[in-house]
Design a protein around this motif. Structure first.
Motif, PDB file in Angstrom:
ATOM      1  N   GLN A   1       0.471  -1.101   0.097  1.00 17.13           N
ATOM      2  CA  GLN A   1       0.178   0.438   0.029  1.00 17.13           C
ATOM      3  C   GLN A   1       0.407   1.021   0.129  1.00 17.13           C
ATOM      4  O   GLN A   1       2.163   1.095   0.820  1.00 17.13           O
ATOM      5  CB  GLN A   1      -1.124   0.272   0.744  1.00 17.13           C
ATOM      6  N   PHE A   2       0.430   2.626  -0.160  1.00 16.84           N
ATOM      7  CA  PHE A   2       0.502   4.099  -0.636  1.00 16.84           C
ATOM      8  C   PHE A   2       0.840   4.697  -0.806  1.00 16.84           C
ATOM      9  O   PHE A   2      -0.889   4.135  -1.885  1.00 16.84           O
ATOM     10  CB  PHE A   2       2.379   3.674  -1.722  1.00 16.84           C
ATOM     11  N   LYS A   3       0.188   5.617  -0.735  1.00 12.65           N
ATOM     12  CA  LYS A   3      -0.208   6.226  -0.921  1.00 12.65           C
ATOM     13  C   LYS A   3      -0.023   7.682  -2.540  1.00 12.65           C
ATOM     14  O   LYS A   3       1.631   7.911  -2.319  1.00 12.65           O
ATOM     15  CB  LYS A   3      -0.857   7.949  -0.150  1.00 12.65           C
ATOM     16  N   VAL A   4      -0.708   8.057  -2.616  1.00 10.44           N
ATOM     17  CA  VAL A   4      -0.484   9.410  -4.175  1.00 10.44           C
ATOM     18  C   VAL A   4      -0.435  10.719  -3.927  1.00 10.44           C
ATOM     19  O   VAL A   4      -1.735  10.389  -3.715  1.00 10.44           O
ATOM     20  CB  VAL A   4      -0.186   8.453  -5.309  1.00 10.44           C
ATOM     21  N   ARG A   5      -0.323  11.828  -3.674  1.00  6.73           N
ATOM     22  CA  ARG A   5      -0.721  13.130  -3.857  1.00  6.73           C
ATOM     23  C   ARG A   5      -0.342  13.217  -5.091  1.00  6.73           C
ATOM     24  O   ARG A   5       0.337  13.799  -5.862  1.00  6.73           O
ATOM     25  CB  ARG A   5      -0.284  14.153  -2.643  1.00  6.73           C
ATOM     26  N   PHE A   6      -1.582  14.218  -5.829  1.00  7.06           N
ATOM     27  CA  PHE A   6      -1.709  14.711  -6.558  1.00  7.06           C
ATOM     28  C   PHE A   6      -1.821  16.141  -6.736  1.00  7.06           C
ATOM     29  O   PHE A   6      -3.095  16.374  -6.272  1.00  7.06           O
ATOM     30  CB  PHE A   6      -2.977  14.735  -8.329  1.00  7.06           C
TER      31      PHE A   6
ATOM     32  N   VAL B   1      -5.869  13.310  -2.781  1.00  4.28           N
ATOM     33  CA  VAL B   1      -4.297  11.635  -2.928  1.00  4.28           C
ATOM     34  C   VAL B   1      -5.345  10.472  -2.783  1.00  4.28           C
ATOM     35  O   VAL B   1      -6.845  10.399  -2.525  1.00  4.28           O
ATOM     36  CB  VAL B   1      -4.178  12.077  -1.221  1.00  4.28           C
ATOM     37  N   VAL B   2      -4.815   9.540  -3.225  1.00  3.34           N
ATOM     38  CA  VAL B   2      -5.561   8.207  -4.004  1.00  3.34           C
ATOM     39  C   VAL B   2      -4.607   7.186  -2.789  1.00  3.34           C
ATOM     40  O   VAL B   2      -3.233   7.273  -2.344  1.00  3.34           O
ATOM     41  CB  VAL B   2      -4.938   7.615  -4.784  1.00  3.34           C
ATOM     42  N   LEU B   3      -5.310   5.928  -2.093  1.00  4.25           N
ATOM     43  CA  LEU B   3      -4.192   4.964  -1.166  1.00  4.25           C
ATOM     44  C   LEU B   3      -4.232   4.190  -2.611  1.00  4.25           C
ATOM     45  O   LEU B   3      -5.419   3.507  -2.991  1.00  4.25           O
ATOM     46  CB  LEU B   3      -5.384   4.537  -0.433  1.00  4.25           C
ATOM     47  N   VAL B   4      -3.211   3.723  -2.555  1.00  5.23           N
ATOM     48  CA  VAL B   4      -2.839   1.865  -4.046  1.00  5.23           C
ATOM     49  C   VAL B   4      -3.010   0.929  -3.130  1.00  5.23           C
ATOM     50  O   VAL B   4      -2.499   0.771  -2.407  1.00  5.23           O
ATOM     51  CB  VAL B   4      -1.470   2.871  -4.245  1.00  5.23           C
ATOM     52  N   HIS B   5      -3.649   0.478  -3.259  1.00  3.93           N
ATOM     53  CA  HIS B   5      -3.487  -1.299  -2.768  1.00  3.93           C
ATOM     54  C   HIS B   5      -3.472  -2.434  -4.118  1.00  3.93           C
ATOM     55  O   HIS B   5      -4.056  -2.296  -4.631  1.00  3.93           O
ATOM     56  CB  HIS B   5      -5.522  -1.397  -2.644  1.00  3.93           C
ATOM     57  N   ARG B   6      -1.837  -3.285  -3.734  1.00  6.91           N
ATOM     58  CA  ARG B   6      -1.659  -3.945  -4.832  1.00  6.91           C
ATOM     59  C   ARG B   6      -2.735  -5.446  -4.782  1.00  6.91           C
ATOM     60  O   ARG B   6      -2.561  -5.443  -5.499  1.00  6.91           O
ATOM     61  CB  ARG B   6      -0.193  -4.075  -4.312  1.00  6.91           C
TER      62      ARG B   6
ATOM     63  N   LYS C   1       1.892  17.695 -10.600  1.00  7.06           N
ATOM     64  CA  LYS C   1       2.519  17.255  -9.784  1.00  7.06           C
ATOM     65  C   LYS C   1       1.934  15.959  -9.624  1.00  7.06           C
ATOM     66  O   LYS C   1       1.097  16.066  -8.712  1.00  7.06           O
ATOM     67  CB  LYS C   1       3.634  17.316  -9.158  1.00  7.06           C
ATOM     68  N   ALA C   2       2.637  14.463  -9.447  1.00 10.31           N
ATOM     69  CA  ALA C   2       1.812  12.903  -8.626  1.00 10.31           C
ATOM     70  C   ALA C   2       2.957  12.862  -8.202  1.00 10.31           C
ATOM     71  O   ALA C   2       4.487  11.594  -8.487  1.00 10.31           O
ATOM     72  CB  ALA C   2       1.328  12.323  -9.573  1.00 10.31           C
ATOM     73  N   ARG C   3       2.929  13.090  -6.676  1.00 14.36           N
ATOM     74  CA  ARG C   3       4.066  12.446  -5.946  1.00 14.36           C
ATOM     75  C   ARG C   3       3.719  11.137  -5.148  1.00 14.36           C
ATOM     76  O   ARG C   3       2.511  11.349  -3.858  1.00 14.36           O
ATOM     77  CB  ARG C   3       4.782  13.471  -5.138  1.00 14.36           C
ATOM     78  N   ILE C   4       4.647  10.255  -4.731  1.00 16.89           N
ATOM     79  CA  ILE C   4       4.362   9.290  -3.540  1.00 16.89           C
ATOM     80  C   ILE C   4       4.534   9.505  -1.868  1.00 16.89           C
ATOM     81  O   ILE C   4       5.606  10.656  -2.426  1.00 16.89           O
ATOM     82  CB  ILE C   4       5.183   8.035  -4.067  1.00 16.89           C
ATOM     83  N   GLU C   5       3.797   9.746  -1.330  1.00 18.64           N
ATOM     84  CA  GLU C   5       3.710  10.197  -0.102  1.00 18.64           C
ATOM     85  C   GLU C   5       4.903   9.441   1.163  1.00 18.64           C
ATOM     86  O   GLU C   5       4.139   8.325   0.985  1.00 18.64           O
ATOM     87  CB  GLU C   5       2.811  10.785   0.097  1.00 18.64           C
ATOM     88  N   LEU C   6       5.796   9.551   1.387  1.00 20.80           N
ATOM     89  CA  LEU C   6       6.755   8.892   2.359  1.00 20.80           C
ATOM     90  C   LEU C   6       6.013   9.041   3.782  1.00 20.80           C
ATOM     91  O   LEU C   6       5.414   9.299   3.962  1.00 20.80           O
ATOM     92  CB  LEU C   6       7.891   9.260   2.249  1.00 20.80           C
TER      93      LEU C   6
END
Length: 207
Positions: free
Chosen positions: A34-39, A47-52, A202-207
């Protein structure tokens, strides 16, 4: 004798081929579970939460594209009220062309295309590349058609809802942006003919 113009053209062509070669062989991932991406967009952030586990093949591709900032400056070129917001054609047609042949296999549909989910657009079986859409309503009819969500908007859905929708769908269903023209010309086409469109800054993965 090679002119300076021809030489520069040759160098540019070789550079493009090298760029394409590097990215066709580059392997990023696998993505985290799982990881979040801020657009960051022209209307604000979401922000989206990605589910592998929802769609590992699609998520690994998304992770790779984010790593190279692929979505920066991309337009929300298809905004159909009460249906979807679509994006994912690079601002540079050379980059779009390189990625257009890098299709990935479909993932089984494990979760429904409910409002706020993020899903790849396709042109048929095993044709996913870079384009994605956000469901503006519960589009469960898409589940049976093989559209497998990869993520969900967890913050800023009001921003997604506010993206400019005045142009409607594109050809052949409406007068909005022509996807082929975007692929061939890039952002200059959108800026000239559809000046009110919103964009991803920009679209970036949030750490």
């Amino acid at each position: 004798m090679i002119s300076r113009r021809n030489l520069l053209s040759t160098i540019a062509g070789v550079g493009s081929l090298l760029w394409a070669s590097c990215h066709k062989t580059k392997k990023i991932g696998p993505a985290p579970n799982q990881f979040k991406v801020r657009f960051t967009t022209t209307k604000g952030d979401f922000v989206v939460l990605v589910h592998r586990d929802w769609a590992p093949i699609g998520v690994d591709r998304f992770y790779e594209l984010l790593d190279m900032n692929f979505y920066d400056k991309a337009g929300f070129f298809r905004v159909v009220k009460g249906f979807v917001v679509q994006f994912g054609i690079n601002s540079d047609p050379r980059v779009t062309k390189d990625w257009s042949v890098l299709t990935i296999k479909d993932d089984p549909v494990k979760t429904s295309n409910r409002r706020g989910t993020l899903t790849y657009a396709t042109g048929g079986a095993d044709t996913r590349t870079t384009e994605l859409f956000i469901n503006l309503r519960d589009n469960d009819k898409l589940d049976a058609q093989g559209f497998a969500p990869i993520a969900e908007v967890v913050d800023g859905m009001n921003v997604v809802d506010s993206l400019y929708a005045g142009y409607g769908d594109g050809p052949p269903f409406g007068p909005g942006p022509d996807q082929k023209a975007i692929e061939d010309i890039g952002n200059p086409y959108l800026e000239e003919h559809f000046p009110s469109l919103d964009y991803i800054k920009k679209a970036r993965i949030e750490l």
